[in-house]
Design an enzyme around this catalytic site. Sequence first.
Site, PDB file in Angstrom:
ATOM      1  N   GLU A 117      -8.671   0.482  -3.112  1.00  0.00           N
ATOM      2  CA  GLU A 117      -9.566   0.499  -1.948  1.00  0.00           C
ATOM      3  C   GLU A 117     -10.450   1.729  -2.084  1.00  0.00           C
ATOM      4  O   GLU A 117      -9.954   2.810  -2.391  1.00  0.00           O
ATOM      5  CB  GLU A 117      -8.755   0.627  -0.656  1.00  0.00           C
ATOM      6  CG  GLU A 117      -7.825  -0.522  -0.399  1.00  0.00           C
ATOM      7  CD  GLU A 117      -6.960  -0.249   0.830  1.00  0.00           C
ATOM      8  OE1 GLU A 117      -7.105   0.819   1.452  1.00  0.00           O
ATOM      9  OE2 GLU A 117      -6.134  -1.095   1.147  1.00  0.00           O
ATOM     10  N   ARG A 128      -7.190  12.887   0.587  1.00  0.00           N
ATOM     11  CA  ARG A 128      -6.108  13.372   1.453  1.00  0.00           C
ATOM     12  C   ARG A 128      -4.732  12.868   1.033  1.00  0.00           C
ATOM     13  O   ARG A 128      -3.740  13.473   1.378  1.00  0.00           O
ATOM     14  CB  ARG A 128      -6.380  13.032   2.920  1.00  0.00           C
ATOM     15  CG  ARG A 128      -6.300  11.574   3.240  1.00  0.00           C
ATOM     16  CD  ARG A 128      -6.331  11.327   4.740  1.00  0.00           C
ATOM     17  NE  ARG A 128      -7.666  11.529   5.288  1.00  0.00           N
ATOM     18  CZ  ARG A 128      -8.084  10.920   6.397  1.00  0.00           C
ATOM     19  NH1 ARG A 128      -7.277  10.118   7.055  1.00  0.00           N
ATOM     20  NH2 ARG A 128      -9.295  11.125   6.849  1.00  0.00           N
ATOM     21  N   THR A 180      -8.465   3.621   8.107  1.00  0.00           N
ATOM     22  CA  THR A 180      -9.714   2.849   8.086  1.00  0.00           C
ATOM     23  C   THR A 180      -9.940   2.165   9.434  1.00  0.00           C
ATOM     24  O   THR A 180      -9.157   1.303   9.833  1.00  0.00           O
ATOM     25  CB  THR A 180      -9.641   1.788   6.965  1.00  0.00           C
ATOM     26  OG1 THR A 180      -9.091   2.398   5.809  1.00  0.00           O
ATOM     27  CG2 THR A 180     -11.003   1.233   6.655  1.00  0.00           C
ATOM     28  N   ASN A 220       0.855  -1.191   0.000  1.00  0.00           N
ATOM     29  CA  ASN A 220       0.000   0.000   0.000  1.00  0.00           C
ATOM     30  C   ASN A 220       0.892   1.242   0.000  1.00  0.00           C
ATOM     31  O   ASN A 220       1.697   1.435   0.910  1.00  0.00           O
ATOM     32  CB  ASN A 220      -0.900  -0.037   1.249  1.00  0.00           C
ATOM     33  CG  ASN A 220      -1.842   1.156   1.303  1.00  0.00           C
ATOM     34  OD1 ASN A 220      -1.414   2.294   1.130  1.00  0.00           O
ATOM     35  ND2 ASN A 220      -3.110   0.914   1.544  1.00  0.00           N
ATOM     36  N   HIS A 261      -5.651   3.649  -1.770  1.00  0.00           N
ATOM     37  CA  HIS A 261      -6.982   4.002  -1.284  1.00  0.00           C
ATOM     38  C   HIS A 261      -7.302   5.415  -1.784  1.00  0.00           C
ATOM     39  O   HIS A 261      -6.668   6.379  -1.358  1.00  0.00           O
ATOM     40  CB  HIS A 261      -6.983   3.958   0.253  1.00  0.00           C
ATOM     41  CG  HIS A 261      -8.322   4.187   0.869  1.00  0.00           C
ATOM     42  ND1 HIS A 261      -8.552   4.068   2.222  1.00  0.00           N
ATOM     43  CD2 HIS A 261      -9.530   4.526   0.334  1.00  0.00           C
ATOM     44  CE1 HIS A 261      -9.817   4.318   2.483  1.00  0.00           C
ATOM     45  NE2 HIS A 261     -10.424   4.603   1.354  1.00  0.00           N
ATOM     46  N   ARG A 317      -9.431   8.084  -1.294  1.00  0.00           N
ATOM     47  CA  ARG A 317     -10.431   8.497  -0.298  1.00  0.00           C
ATOM     48  C   ARG A 317     -11.313   9.600  -0.865  1.00  0.00           C
ATOM     49  O   ARG A 317     -10.888  10.381  -1.714  1.00  0.00           O
ATOM     50  CB  ARG A 317      -9.736   8.993   0.979  1.00  0.00           C
ATOM     51  CG  ARG A 317      -8.959   7.914   1.715  1.00  0.00           C
ATOM     52  CD  ARG A 317      -8.440   8.462   3.037  1.00  0.00           C
ATOM     53  NE  ARG A 317      -9.534   8.704   3.945  1.00  0.00           N
ATOM     54  CZ  ARG A 317      -9.862   7.880   4.948  1.00  0.00           C
ATOM     55  NH1 ARG A 317      -9.146   6.804   5.183  1.00  0.00           N
ATOM     56  NH2 ARG A 317     -10.881   8.159   5.715  1.00  0.00           N
ATOM     57  N   GLU A 352     -11.070  -9.473   2.527  1.00  0.00           N
ATOM     58  CA  GLU A 352      -9.855  -9.057   3.235  1.00  0.00           C
ATOM     59  C   GLU A 352     -10.218  -8.931   4.718  1.00  0.00           C
ATOM     60  O   GLU A 352     -11.077  -8.141   5.097  1.00  0.00           O
ATOM     61  CB  GLU A 352      -9.315  -7.728   2.702  1.00  0.00           C
ATOM     62  CG  GLU A 352      -8.039  -7.314   3.451  1.00  0.00           C
ATOM     63  CD  GLU A 352      -7.273  -6.161   2.795  1.00  0.00           C
ATOM     64  OE1 GLU A 352      -7.433  -5.940   1.582  1.00  0.00           O
ATOM     65  OE2 GLU A 352      -6.516  -5.499   3.527  1.00  0.00           O
ATOM     66  N   HIS A 355      -4.095  -4.425   7.556  1.00  0.00           N
ATOM     67  CA  HIS A 355      -4.233  -3.317   8.511  1.00  0.00           C
ATOM     68  C   HIS A 355      -3.408  -3.555   9.772  1.00  0.00           C
ATOM     69  O   HIS A 355      -3.628  -4.529  10.490  1.00  0.00           O
ATOM     70  CB  HIS A 355      -5.689  -3.026   8.911  1.00  0.00           C
ATOM     71  CG  HIS A 355      -5.864  -1.581   9.257  1.00  0.00           C
ATOM     72  ND1 HIS A 355      -5.520  -1.082  10.482  1.00  0.00           N
ATOM     73  CD2 HIS A 355      -6.271  -0.518   8.527  1.00  0.00           C
ATOM     74  CE1 HIS A 355      -5.725   0.216  10.484  1.00  0.00           C
ATOM     75  NE2 HIS A 355      -6.183   0.589   9.304  1.00  0.00           N
ATOM     76  N   ASP A 360      -0.127   4.507  -0.155  1.00  0.00           N
ATOM     77  CA  ASP A 360      -0.835   5.751   0.207  1.00  0.00           C
ATOM     78  C   ASP A 360       0.084   6.770   0.874  1.00  0.00           C
ATOM     79  O   ASP A 360      -0.024   7.978   0.636  1.00  0.00           O
ATOM     80  CB  ASP A 360      -1.978   5.457   1.193  1.00  0.00           C
ATOM     81  CG  ASP A 360      -3.122   4.697   0.556  1.00  0.00           C
ATOM     82  OD1 ASP A 360      -3.141   4.558  -0.684  1.00  0.00           O
ATOM     83  OD2 ASP A 360      -4.000   4.226   1.305  1.00  0.00           O
ATOM     84  N   HIS A 361       0.979   6.276   1.750  1.00  0.00           N
ATOM     85  CA  HIS A 361       1.811   7.217   2.513  1.00  0.00           C
ATOM     86  C   HIS A 361       2.817   7.972   1.650  1.00  0.00           C
ATOM     87  O   HIS A 361       3.289   9.033   2.034  1.00  0.00           O
ATOM     88  CB  HIS A 361       2.544   6.488   3.638  1.00  0.00           C
ATOM     89  CG  HIS A 361       1.663   6.151   4.805  1.00  0.00           C
ATOM     90  ND1 HIS A 361       0.379   6.608   4.925  1.00  0.00           N
ATOM     91  CD2 HIS A 361       1.902   5.416   5.921  1.00  0.00           C
ATOM     92  CE1 HIS A 361      -0.150   6.143   6.048  1.00  0.00           C
ATOM     93  NE2 HIS A 361       0.756   5.420   6.673  1.00  0.00           N
TER      94      HIS A 361
HETATM   95  N1  PXP Z   1      -5.944  -3.054   3.796  1.00  0.00           N
HETATM   96  C1  PXP Z   1      -6.934  -2.131   3.831  1.00  0.00           C
HETATM   97  C2  PXP Z   1      -8.277  -2.533   3.316  1.00  0.00           C
HETATM   98  C3  PXP Z   1      -6.705  -0.824   4.307  1.00  0.00           C
HETATM   99  O1  PXP Z   1      -7.704   0.064   4.332  1.00  0.00           O
HETATM  100  C4  PXP Z   1      -5.405  -0.478   4.738  1.00  0.00           C
HETATM  101  C5  PXP Z   1      -5.126   0.912   5.200  1.00  0.00           C
HETATM  102  O2  PXP Z   1      -5.311   1.802   4.166  1.00  0.00           O
HETATM  103  C6  PXP Z   1      -4.393  -1.457   4.660  1.00  0.00           C
HETATM  104  C7  PXP Z   1      -4.702  -2.745   4.213  1.00  0.00           C
HETATM  105  C8  PXP Z   1      -2.977  -1.178   5.062  1.00  0.00           C
HETATM  106  O3  PXP Z   1      -2.904  -0.917   6.421  1.00  0.00           O
HETATM  107  P1  PXP Z   1      -1.512  -0.456   7.051  1.00  0.00           P
HETATM  108  O4  PXP Z   1      -1.150   0.851   6.407  1.00  0.00           O
HETATM  109  O5  PXP Z   1      -1.825  -0.337   8.509  1.00  0.00           O
HETATM  110  O6  PXP Z   1      -0.506  -1.510   6.729  1.00  0.00           O
END
Ligand code: PXP
Length: 234
Positions: free
Chosen positions: A70, A49, A101, A7, A43, A45, A148, A188, A9-10
């Site tokens: 996502e 963001r 989330t 992921n 994701h 959103r 998931e 997550h 996103d960051h």
């Molecule tokens: N899976 C889903 C469905 C999520 O919403 C997220 C967070 O965006 C993640 C996995 C990844 O979570 P983390 O960033 O805590 O590893």
Amino acid sequence: MAELGVNIDHIATLRQARLGIEPEPVLAAAIAEQNGADQITIHLREDRRHIQERDLRLLKETVQTRLNLEMAAVTEMVKIALQYKPQTVTLVPEKRQELTTEGGLALRTEHRQLITELQQAGIEVSVFIEPDNRMINMARELGADAVEIHTGHYSGLKSAAEIQQELIRIRDSAVLIKELGMRVAAGHGLNYHNVQALVELNLIEEYNIGHSIISRAVFTGLAEAVLAMKQLIY
Ligand code: PXP
């Protein structure tokens, strides 16, 4: 052999901190793929963001493994998914004020239409839910292709006894998901320490991990961070 979804996103969070052009999520995705990622997860959103629609467009063009989008289970997002057609859509709950989330999606019969619409466009649909039998059965009834399991609760636990109890809950859920003919993923709050026990269950087919990989990447570089996680997931 389980698969790793990274992921990113960051990466976009950091870029949005200055509303500039770096760091570039497309570059992060390519590095992740070169170092063992089997899937790139983002994701989009509703409040935009971090990941932007532009990222989704470019990643759909450049990702060579699979793109997992996502998104909230709402009409506006379905329209976007149908436009860009990622390989997978994972339906997640979304609240404006949350940091990330929180908790799994509460599936309702109204989600059926939206799931069908995505599937008719050739998109695999996964649902992000708690390890709960009622929700898993509902996922099957609504026709989801994959589940998931939300591991947020598991990753927040401290005592060995509680962790053991939650692992049993996740194991039983994974067994049920497979029995019902769906693919089983988890995500997550997973990190380099707590993922091992889940891998040892030998049931989960895919892990989606973001925060811990990107955090480690700050110090080691993204290539090494992805590779180290990939080595833990077998
Ligand atoms: N899976 C889903 C469905 C999520 O919403 C997220 C967070 O965006 C993640 C996995 C990844 O979570 P983390 O960033 O805590 O590893």
